[in-house]
Motif scaffolding. Structure first.
Motif, PDB file in Angstrom:
ATOM      1  N   VAL A  34       0.820  -0.823  -0.063  1.00  0.00           N
ATOM      2  CA  VAL A  34       0.589   0.136   0.400  1.00  0.00           C
ATOM      3  C   VAL A  34       1.475   1.373   0.096  1.00  0.00           C
ATOM      4  O   VAL A  34       0.952   1.899  -0.421  1.00  0.00           O
ATOM      5  CB  VAL A  34      -0.904   0.074   1.067  1.00  0.00           C
ATOM      6  N   LEU A  35       1.871   1.193   0.710  1.00  0.00           N
ATOM      7  CA  LEU A  35       2.702   2.460   0.677  1.00  0.00           C
ATOM      8  C   LEU A  35       3.441   2.509  -0.554  1.00  0.00           C
ATOM      9  O   LEU A  35       3.522   4.015  -0.921  1.00  0.00           O
ATOM     10  CB  LEU A  35       3.741   2.021   2.005  1.00  0.00           C
ATOM     11  N   GLN A  36       4.158   1.762  -1.070  1.00  0.00           N
ATOM     12  CA  GLN A  36       4.382   1.654  -2.127  1.00  0.00           C
ATOM     13  C   GLN A  36       3.850   2.092  -3.390  1.00  0.00           C
ATOM     14  O   GLN A  36       4.511   2.971  -4.253  1.00  0.00           O
ATOM     15  CB  GLN A  36       5.112   0.059  -2.795  1.00  0.00           C
ATOM     16  N   LYS A  37       1.907   2.176  -2.922  1.00  0.00           N
ATOM     17  CA  LYS A  37       1.722   1.927  -4.121  1.00  0.00           C
ATOM     18  C   LYS A  37       1.280   4.133  -4.212  1.00  0.00           C
ATOM     19  O   LYS A  37       1.203   4.364  -5.336  1.00  0.00           O
ATOM     20  CB  LYS A  37      -0.333   1.761  -4.184  1.00  0.00           C
ATOM     21  N   ILE A  38       0.531   4.171  -2.713  1.00  0.00           N
ATOM     22  CA  ILE A  38       1.174   5.889  -2.238  1.00  0.00           C
ATOM     23  C   ILE A  38       2.358   6.427  -2.771  1.00  0.00           C
ATOM     24  O   ILE A  38       2.146   7.532  -3.431  1.00  0.00           O
ATOM     25  CB  ILE A  38       1.254   5.978  -1.426  1.00  0.00           C
ATOM     26  N   LEU A  44       6.034  10.739  -5.545  1.00  0.00           N
ATOM     27  CA  LEU A  44       7.768  10.148  -6.030  1.00  0.00           C
ATOM     28  C   LEU A  44       7.006  11.331  -6.890  1.00  0.00           C
ATOM     29  O   LEU A  44       7.773  11.620  -6.936  1.00  0.00           O
ATOM     30  CB  LEU A  44       8.166   8.724  -6.486  1.00  0.00           C
ATOM     31  N   PRO A  45       5.763  10.862  -7.820  1.00  0.00           N
ATOM     32  CA  PRO A  45       5.778  12.263  -8.928  1.00  0.00           C
ATOM     33  C   PRO A  45       6.061  13.349  -8.426  1.00  0.00           C
ATOM     34  O   PRO A  45       6.187  14.360  -8.692  1.00  0.00           O
ATOM     35  CB  PRO A  45       4.536  11.448  -9.136  1.00  0.00           C
ATOM     36  N   ALA A  46       5.486  14.089  -7.689  1.00  0.00           N
ATOM     37  CA  ALA A  46       5.589  14.919  -6.680  1.00  0.00           C
ATOM     38  C   ALA A  46       6.696  16.055  -6.144  1.00  0.00           C
ATOM     39  O   ALA A  46       7.090  16.711  -6.804  1.00  0.00           O
ATOM     40  CB  ALA A  46       4.337  14.715  -5.041  1.00  0.00           C
ATOM     41  N   PHE A 191       1.846  20.041  -4.684  1.00  0.00           N
ATOM     42  CA  PHE A 191       2.824  19.229  -5.104  1.00  0.00           C
ATOM     43  C   PHE A 191       3.794  19.526  -3.764  1.00  0.00           C
ATOM     44  O   PHE A 191       4.311  18.453  -3.397  1.00  0.00           O
ATOM     45  CB  PHE A 191       3.319  19.220  -5.768  1.00  0.00           C
ATOM     46  N   GLN A 192       4.509  20.215  -3.292  1.00  0.00           N
ATOM     47  CA  GLN A 192       5.193  20.159  -2.148  1.00  0.00           C
ATOM     48  C   GLN A 192       4.340  19.399  -1.287  1.00  0.00           C
ATOM     49  O   GLN A 192       4.839  18.794  -0.187  1.00  0.00           O
ATOM     50  CB  GLN A 192       5.365  21.507  -1.912  1.00  0.00           C
ATOM     51  N   LEU A 193       3.205  19.880  -1.191  1.00  0.00           N
ATOM     52  CA  LEU A 193       2.368  19.071   0.232  1.00  0.00           C
ATOM     53  C   LEU A 193       2.481  17.748   0.299  1.00  0.00           C
ATOM     54  O   LEU A 193       2.421  17.046   1.310  1.00  0.00           O
ATOM     55  CB  LEU A 193       0.994  19.784  -0.124  1.00  0.00           C
ATOM     56  N   PHE A 194       2.331  17.249  -1.307  1.00  0.00           N
ATOM     57  CA  PHE A 194       1.991  15.734  -1.747  1.00  0.00           C
ATOM     58  C   PHE A 194       3.674  15.068  -1.184  1.00  0.00           C
ATOM     59  O   PHE A 194       4.143  13.769  -0.529  1.00  0.00           O
ATOM     60  CB  PHE A 194       1.719  15.602  -2.136  1.00  0.00           C
ATOM     61  N   GLY A 197       5.732  14.318   2.371  1.00  0.00           N
ATOM     62  CA  GLY A 197       5.885  13.272   2.955  1.00  0.00           C
ATOM     63  C   GLY A 197       6.566  11.876   2.394  1.00  0.00           C
ATOM     64  O   GLY A 197       6.607  10.680   2.753  1.00  0.00           O
ATOM     65  N   ASN A 198       7.142  12.207   1.599  1.00  0.00           N
ATOM     66  CA  ASN A 198       8.009  11.710   1.219  1.00  0.00           C
ATOM     67  C   ASN A 198       9.003  10.423   1.284  1.00  0.00           C
ATOM     68  O   ASN A 198       9.197   8.527   0.814  1.00  0.00           O
ATOM     69  CB  ASN A 198       8.252  11.694  -0.593  1.00  0.00           C
ATOM     70  N   ALA A 199      10.037  11.110   1.659  1.00  0.00           N
ATOM     71  CA  ALA A 199      11.063  10.545   2.668  1.00  0.00           C
ATOM     72  C   ALA A 199      10.404   9.443   3.447  1.00  0.00           C
ATOM     73  O   ALA A 199      11.099   8.478   3.988  1.00  0.00           O
ATOM     74  CB  ALA A 199      11.964  11.664   3.284  1.00  0.00           C
ATOM     75  N   PHE A 200      10.072   9.770   4.278  1.00  0.00           N
ATOM     76  CA  PHE A 200       8.603   9.373   5.661  1.00  0.00           C
ATOM     77  C   PHE A 200       8.618   7.894   5.050  1.00  0.00           C
ATOM     78  O   PHE A 200       8.828   6.994   5.429  1.00  0.00           O
ATOM     79  CB  PHE A 200       7.732  10.247   6.197  1.00  0.00           C
ATOM     80  N   LEU A 201       7.719   8.447   4.063  1.00  0.00           N
ATOM     81  CA  LEU A 201       7.108   6.713   3.606  1.00  0.00           C
ATOM     82  C   LEU A 201       7.894   5.929   2.553  1.00  0.00           C
ATOM     83  O   LEU A 201       7.772   4.934   2.994  1.00  0.00           O
ATOM     84  CB  LEU A 201       5.821   7.362   2.572  1.00  0.00           C
TER      85      LEU A 201
END
Length: 303
Positions: A34-38, A44-46, A191-194, A197-201
């Motif tokens: 699930v995390l990988q899909k997010i 990641l695109p953001a 995009f910055q909002l999303f 959370g990339n590094a933590f996820l």
């Protein structure tokens, strides 16, 4: 230096917390899907959008794409030569374990807190890297091991890359940069909002996938594979840093890329080509920990 060490310890803490959550059954390894899909479809695109926005397209970006291709080709050929006398599954294992970098789920999250300006260079390298791990490397492995496990040709591989949201985002942002289009701040803030959370996820997902159980025979094989990978990786990093006439931030990006862990797709291919899943999972897990240590040390010594 202190900031680098602190950031790396934070990443390690996130990985260990996720692994602990898995061990005490608050979460399962399958929750990592699930995390990988997010990550792959959203954060990641953001992050790529934020990193590439307002970038000026320079020849150096095309050099990075070429280096992503050439380093993969060189390493997979070296891997095939080293274990040329082994049977096909083992030779394939060595080849896949040498080529392919985990950039989207590890390297970009690692650098976005330190050097967001490096993301365009790392992303450009990843375009060449992706072309290889999604099709080019299996074609070379088939050729050298006399197998026919890959059904793709290079054209079909390139078209298939557009199923990857991150690769598609690379192409879109690269195209915008070529035409001089810059996203306005109010759009970029979304995009910055999303991307925040990339590094933590990404690190939490790594912890959920972490697997440190393996038998002795497989452990000995993994030691040989990783010793070879990181000997070659350190050598490549030294060449990149000391011999390429490129800007400092580009050479630093290349050092981190050379020390990056084995790509996720590469570990999937390892299983497809006849290696047990347990060995592949352990190999990927240990590779991530070693890369975290080596990339941190590289930053400490260079900065």
């Amino acid at each position: 230096m202190l900031i680098v060490l602190l950031q790396s310890l934070q990443f390690l803490l996130i990985i260990m917390v996720a692994y602990l959550f898995k061990k005490i059954k608050i979460l399962k390894a399958t929750d990592g899907i699930v995390l990988q899909k997010i990550i792959l479809n959203l954060t990641l695109p953001a992050t790529i959008v934020v990193g590439f926005n307002a970038v000026t397209v320079e020849p150096i970006l095309f050099i990075m794409i070429s280096l992503g291709l050439l380093s993969n080709i060189g390493l997979v050929m070296i891997g095939g030569f080293i274990w040329r006398k082994k049977d096909a599954p083992d030779q394939s294992l060595m080849m896949f374990s040498q080529a392919g970098y985990n950039i989207g789920n590890f390297t970009i999250p690692f650098v976005q807190g330190f050097f967001p300006a490096a993301i365009p260079y790392i992303g450009s390298f990843d375009m060449g890297n992706a072309l290889m791990i999604f099709g080019g490397t299996p074609l070379i492995v088939d050729k050298l091991t006399h197998q026919q496990r890959s059904n793709n040709n290079l054209f079909r591989t390139f078209i298939g890359l557009f199923r990857s949201p991150s690769f598609t985002t690379y192409i879109i942002m690269f195209s915008l940069a070529l035409t001089g289009v810059v996203l306005p701040e109010n759009v970029l803030s979304v995009f910055q909002l999303f991307s925040s959370g990339n590094a933590f996820l990404a690190m939490f997902m790594v912890g959920l996938y972490l697997d440190i159980q393996i038998d002795l025979e497989s452990l000995q094989k993994v030691v040989k594979l990783l010793l070879t990978r990181y000997t070659l990786g350190i050598g490549l990093a030294l060449v990149f840093y000391f011999f390429l006439p490129l800007p400092d931030i580009v050479r630093l990006s290349l050092v981190l890329l050379a020390l990056a862990p084995i790509g996720t797709v590469a570990t999937i291919n390892i299983i497809t080509y006849g290696t047990e899943r347990s060995l592949s999972s352990f190999l990927a897990s240990v590779s991530i920990i070693i890369s975290l240590i080596l990339m941190t040390l590289a930053l400490v010594f260079i900065l």
